[in-house]
Every structure is written in structure tokens, then in C-alpha cells.
Motif scaffolding. Structure first.
Motif, PDB file in Angstrom:
ATOM      1  N   THR A  58      -3.391   3.186  -6.956  1.00  0.00           N
ATOM      2  CA  THR A  58      -2.932   3.803  -5.719  1.00  0.00           C
ATOM      3  C   THR A  58      -4.156   4.146  -4.884  1.00  0.00           C
ATOM      4  OG1 THR A  58      -0.996   4.739  -6.829  1.00  0.00           O
ATOM      5  CG2 THR A  58      -1.622   5.704  -4.712  1.00  0.00           C
ATOM      6  N   ALA A  59      -4.203   3.560  -3.696  1.00  0.00           N
ATOM      7  CA  ALA A  59      -5.316   3.836  -2.784  1.00  0.00           C
ATOM      8  C   ALA A  59      -5.022   5.119  -2.027  1.00  0.00           C
ATOM      9  CB  ALA A  59      -5.487   2.682  -1.804  1.00  0.00           C
ATOM     10  N   VAL A  60      -6.032   5.956  -1.893  1.00  0.00           N
ATOM     11  CA  VAL A  60      -5.922   7.176  -1.095  1.00  0.00           C
ATOM     12  C   VAL A  60      -6.893   7.016   0.060  1.00  0.00           C
ATOM     13  CG1 VAL A  60      -6.170   9.677  -1.063  1.00  0.00           C
ATOM     14  CG2 VAL A  60      -5.310   8.538  -3.125  1.00  0.00           C
ATOM     15  N   VAL A  61      -6.347   7.071   1.260  1.00  0.00           N
ATOM     16  CA  VAL A  61      -7.168   6.956   2.470  1.00  0.00           C
ATOM     17  C   VAL A  61      -7.018   8.247   3.257  1.00  0.00           C
ATOM     18  CG1 VAL A  61      -6.975   4.446   2.517  1.00  0.00           C
ATOM     19  CG2 VAL A  61      -5.361   5.813   3.810  1.00  0.00           C
ATOM     20  N   ARG A  62      -7.993   8.492   4.116  1.00  0.00           N
ATOM     21  CA  ARG A  62      -7.905   9.731   4.880  1.00  0.00           C
ATOM     22  C   ARG A  62      -8.473   9.553   6.271  1.00  0.00           C
ATOM     23  NH1 ARG A  62     -12.293  14.015   2.492  1.00  0.00           N
ATOM     24  NH2 ARG A  62     -14.107  13.091   3.466  1.00  0.00           N
ATOM     25  N   GLN A  63      -7.995  10.428   7.123  1.00  0.00           N
ATOM     26  CA  GLN A  63      -8.501  10.573   8.478  1.00  0.00           C
ATOM     27  C   GLN A  63      -8.612  12.071   8.684  1.00  0.00           C
ATOM     28  OE1 GLN A  63      -5.828  10.124  11.819  1.00  0.00           O
ATOM     29  NE2 GLN A  63      -7.299   8.723  12.750  1.00  0.00           N
ATOM     30  N   ALA A  64      -9.826  12.562   8.800  1.00  0.00           N
ATOM     31  CA  ALA A  64     -10.077  14.015   8.840  1.00  0.00           C
ATOM     32  C   ALA A  64      -9.494  14.625   7.573  1.00  0.00           C
ATOM     33  CB  ALA A  64      -9.527  14.625  10.107  1.00  0.00           C
ATOM     34  N   ASP A  65      -8.546  15.551   7.701  1.00  0.00           N
ATOM     35  CA  ASP A  65      -7.939  16.187   6.523  1.00  0.00           C
ATOM     36  C   ASP A  65      -6.596  15.587   6.149  1.00  0.00           C
ATOM     37  OD1 ASP A  65     -10.063  17.905   6.192  1.00  0.00           O
ATOM     38  OD2 ASP A  65      -9.192  19.454   7.469  1.00  0.00           O
ATOM     39  N   HIS A  66      -6.176  14.519   6.824  1.00  0.00           N
ATOM     40  CA  HIS A  66      -4.874  13.912   6.546  1.00  0.00           C
ATOM     41  C   HIS A  66      -5.023  12.796   5.512  1.00  0.00           C
ATOM     42  CE1 HIS A  66      -1.278  11.343   7.618  1.00  0.00           C
ATOM     43  NE2 HIS A  66      -0.783  12.483   7.158  1.00  0.00           N
ATOM     44  N   LEU A  67      -4.318  12.935   4.376  1.00  0.00           N
ATOM     45  CA  LEU A  67      -4.348  11.936   3.309  1.00  0.00           C
ATOM     46  C   LEU A  67      -3.115  11.060   3.375  1.00  0.00           C
ATOM     47  CD1 LEU A  67      -5.514  14.132   0.295  1.00  0.00           C
ATOM     48  CD2 LEU A  67      -6.894  12.616   1.714  1.00  0.00           C
ATOM     49  N   VAL A  68      -3.305   9.780   3.071  1.00  0.00           N
ATOM     50  CA  VAL A  68      -2.247   8.785   3.037  1.00  0.00           C
ATOM     51  C   VAL A  68      -2.460   7.970   1.769  1.00  0.00           C
ATOM     52  CG1 VAL A  68      -1.338   6.733   4.201  1.00  0.00           C
ATOM     53  CG2 VAL A  68      -2.118   8.670   5.562  1.00  0.00           C
ATOM     54  N   THR A  69      -1.373   7.549   1.116  1.00  0.00           N
ATOM     55  CA  THR A  69      -1.513   6.684  -0.058  1.00  0.00           C
ATOM     56  C   THR A  69      -0.930   5.305   0.234  1.00  0.00           C
ATOM     57  OG1 THR A  69       0.578   7.458  -1.032  1.00  0.00           O
ATOM     58  CG2 THR A  69      -1.447   8.581  -1.727  1.00  0.00           C
ATOM     59  N   ILE A  70      -1.467   4.326  -0.477  1.00  0.00           N
ATOM     60  CA  ILE A  70      -0.980   2.950  -0.397  1.00  0.00           C
ATOM     61  C   ILE A  70      -0.757   2.477  -1.821  1.00  0.00           C
ATOM     62  CG2 ILE A  70      -1.397   0.618   0.448  1.00  0.00           C
ATOM     63  CD1 ILE A  70      -3.591   1.832   2.288  1.00  0.00           C
ATOM     64  N   ASP A  71       0.489   2.124  -2.157  1.00  0.00           N
ATOM     65  CA  ASP A  71       0.762   1.648  -3.515  1.00  0.00           C
ATOM     66  C   ASP A  71       0.359   0.185  -3.658  1.00  0.00           C
ATOM     67  OD1 ASP A  71       2.850   0.024  -2.550  1.00  0.00           O
ATOM     68  OD2 ASP A  71       4.430   1.352  -3.281  1.00  0.00           O
ATOM     69  N   SER A  72       0.469  -0.354  -4.862  1.00  0.00           N
ATOM     70  CA  SER A  72      -0.009  -1.709  -5.131  1.00  0.00           C
ATOM     71  C   SER A  72       0.761  -2.784  -4.373  1.00  0.00           C
ATOM     72  CB  SER A  72       0.014  -2.000  -6.626  1.00  0.00           C
ATOM     73  OG  SER A  72       1.330  -1.889  -7.113  1.00  0.00           O
ATOM     74  N   GLU A  73       1.947  -2.445  -3.877  1.00  0.00           N
ATOM     75  CA  GLU A  73       2.734  -3.390  -3.078  1.00  0.00           C
ATOM     76  C   GLU A  73       2.372  -3.309  -1.598  1.00  0.00           C
ATOM     77  OE1 GLU A  73       4.820  -5.632  -4.463  1.00  0.00           O
ATOM     78  OE2 GLU A  73       4.109  -4.825  -6.374  1.00  0.00           O
ATOM     79  N   GLY A  74       1.500  -2.369  -1.242  1.00  0.00           N
ATOM     80  CA  GLY A  74       1.091  -2.213   0.143  1.00  0.00           C
ATOM     81  C   GLY A  74       1.930  -1.226   0.935  1.00  0.00           C
ATOM     82  N   ASP A  75       2.838  -0.524   0.252  1.00  0.00           N
ATOM     83  CA  ASP A  75       3.669   0.469   0.924  1.00  0.00           C
ATOM     84  C   ASP A  75       2.849   1.724   1.197  1.00  0.00           C
ATOM     85  OD1 ASP A  75       5.950  -1.156   0.910  1.00  0.00           O
ATOM     86  OD2 ASP A  75       6.506  -0.479  -1.097  1.00  0.00           O
ATOM     87  N   ILE A  76       2.930   2.210   2.423  1.00  0.00           N
ATOM     88  CA  ILE A  76       2.151   3.362   2.871  1.00  0.00           C
ATOM     89  C   ILE A  76       3.015   4.610   2.835  1.00  0.00           C
ATOM     90  CG2 ILE A  76       0.888   4.362   4.815  1.00  0.00           C
ATOM     91  CD1 ILE A  76       0.363   1.442   5.736  1.00  0.00           C
ATOM     92  N   ASP A  77       2.479   5.673   2.256  1.00  0.00           N
ATOM     93  CA  ASP A  77       3.152   6.975   2.231  1.00  0.00           C
ATOM     94  C   ASP A  77       2.306   7.933   3.067  1.00  0.00           C
ATOM     95  OD1 ASP A  77       4.355   9.423   1.742  1.00  0.00           O
ATOM     96  OD2 ASP A  77       4.298   9.223  -0.447  1.00  0.00           O
ATOM     97  N   PHE A  78       2.858   8.322   4.228  1.00  0.00           N
ATOM     98  CA  PHE A  78       2.134   9.209   5.126  1.00  0.00           C
ATOM     99  C   PHE A  78       2.270  10.678   4.743  1.00  0.00           C
ATOM    100  CE2 PHE A  78       2.436   5.412   7.714  1.00  0.00           C
ATOM    101  CZ  PHE A  78       1.164   5.347   8.265  1.00  0.00           C
ATOM    102  N   ASN A  79       3.071  10.964   3.744  1.00  0.00           N
ATOM    103  CA  ASN A  79       3.264  12.348   3.301  1.00  0.00           C
ATOM    104  C   ASN A  79       3.241  12.412   1.773  1.00  0.00           C
ATOM    105  OD1 ASN A  79       3.692  15.067   3.599  1.00  0.00           O
ATOM    106  ND2 ASN A  79       5.914  14.877   3.705  1.00  0.00           N
TER     107      ASN A  79
END
Length: 87
Positions: A58-79
Motif C-alpha cells: 500500500t503506497a502512502v502519498v502526501r501533500q502537506a499534512d494530507h495522506l492518501v493511500t493507493i492499493d495494489s490495484e491502483g485504487d486511491i483512498d482520499f480518507n
């Protein structure tokens, strides 16, 4: 201090003493995760780290203090439900 995640990922109970560098995290991403990340990078998101549990990356990306995850299928979870800890 660098933060890493303890989260609701099942089976996560390992704590690393040293943290992988960003290139090692990048190499763990699936093709779908990379495409999803490129879409987010256009909006200023950066790869923070990749967490592995039960053979799932699971990739965890961020912009400032906002975290987003990306699962192995490429689905993005903004919360995502993540808790960060300080090392």
C-alpha cells in the motif's frame, strides 16, 4: 524525525530500525500504483512510503499534512484510516 505508519493494515506488527529510501519504496509499487501516483503527483502529492502486509503493498502519498493511500490495484483512498508514529 521521520514518521512511518502504524495503521489498520492487518498483520502489521513489525517495526523497522532503519527506513528504506524513496527509491526502495518506488520499486515496491505495482504498475497500477505508479499510474495512480502520477495522477496525484500533478496535484503536488509526493510518495511518502510503501507499507507491506500479507504480501500487499500500500503506497502512502502526501501533500502537506494530507495522506492518501493507493492499493495494489491502483485504487486511491482520499480518507484512509492511518495513525502515524514518530521514530
Amino acid at each position: 524525525m521521520q514518521a512511518s505508519a502504524i495503521s489498520s493494515f492487518p498483520g502489521f506488527d513489525e517495526r523497522r530500525i532503519t527506513q528504506p529510501n524513496i527509491n526502495q519504496h518506488w520499486n515496491r509499487l505495482s504498475r497500477a500504483q505508479r499510474f495512480a501516483f502520477y495522477a496525484l503527483a500533478k496535484f503536488g502529492y509526493r510518495l511518502f512510503f510503501v507499507r507491506q502486509s500479507d504480501n500487499e503493498h500500500t503506497a502512502v502519498v502526501r501533500q502537506a499534512d494530507h495522506l492518501v493511500t493507493i492499493d495494489s490495484e491502483g485504487d486511491i483512498d482520499f480518507n484512509p484510516n492511518l495513525e502515524l508514529r514518530d521514530n
